[in-house]
Design an enzyme around this catalytic site. Structure first.
Site, mmCIF file in Angstrom:
data_model
loop_
_atom_site.group_PDB
_atom_site.id
_atom_site.type_symbol
_atom_site.label_atom_id
_atom_site.label_comp_id
_atom_site.label_asym_id
_atom_site.label_seq_id
_atom_site.Cartn_x
_atom_site.Cartn_y
_atom_site.Cartn_z
ATOM 1 C CB CYS A 297 -27.998 -35.015 32.689
ATOM 2 S SG CYS A 297 -28.349 -33.449 31.870
ATOM 3 C CB CYS B 257 -24.736 -31.492 26.196
ATOM 4 S SG CYS B 257 -24.395 -33.075 26.971
HETATM 5 FE FE1 FES Z 1 -25.048 -32.782 28.970
HETATM 6 FE FE2 FES Z 1 -26.260 -32.584 31.238
HETATM 7 S S1 FES Z 1 -26.258 -31.106 29.663
HETATM 8 S S2 FES Z 1 -25.147 -34.238 30.525
#
Ligand code: FES
Length: 147
Positions: A103, A34
């Site tokens: 996360c 991400c």
């Molecule tokens: Fe990357 Fe939450 S989407 S830490």
């Protein structure tokens, strides 16, 4: 699944945001998928984490989990902080949607990275104590609950 009230509260009013100038340990971790980055600062006095602050360049769940993680280890001993898992952070937030579990792993790892830095600064090899700071890519056993 919607976000719990606690997640929304810690996202909207994150606790302990910032830096500690004379930190005893600083940890930075990122998730390559991400692209989010979390930086964690701890101040250790004796064996106790007296202060903990964070900066998160990431999603709302990453902000909420880092905020909760700092609250959970502040005032605790190093040994207690070492035992903090992403599951405990999620439970304290009344849960996270499954796609956001990683996360919370980032928050656990940021604390471990700060503790590793703390040991390194003392001239102690952190790996036998803290373990390896590994990114959760679900290909190996981590504690994210999805692996
Ligand atoms: Fe990357 Fe939450 S989407 S830490």
């Amino acid at each position: 699944m919607a976000y719990s009230e606690k997640v929304m509260d810690h996202f909207a009013n994150p606790r302990n945001v910032g830096e500690i100038k004379d930190a005893s340990g600083i940890g930075e971790v990122g998730n390559s998928k991400c692209g989010d980055i979390m930086k964690m600062y701890i101040k250790v006095e004796g064996n106790v984490i007296t202060e903990c602050k964070f900066k998160t360049f990431g999603c709302g769940a990453a902000i909420a989990t880092s905020s909760m993680a700092t609250e959970l280890i502040k005032g605790k001993t190093i040994d207690e902080a070492l035992k903090l898992t992403n599951k405990a952070v999620m439970e304290a937030l009344d849960g996270l949607p499954p796609v956001k579990v990683h996360c919370s792993v980032l928050a656990e790892q940021a604390i471990k990275a700060a503790l590793s830095d703390y040991y390194t600064r003392q001239g102690i090899d952190p790996e036998p104590i803290v373990g390896k700071i590994e990114e959760c890519d679900h290909d190996h056993g981590c504690s994210c609950g999805e692996c």
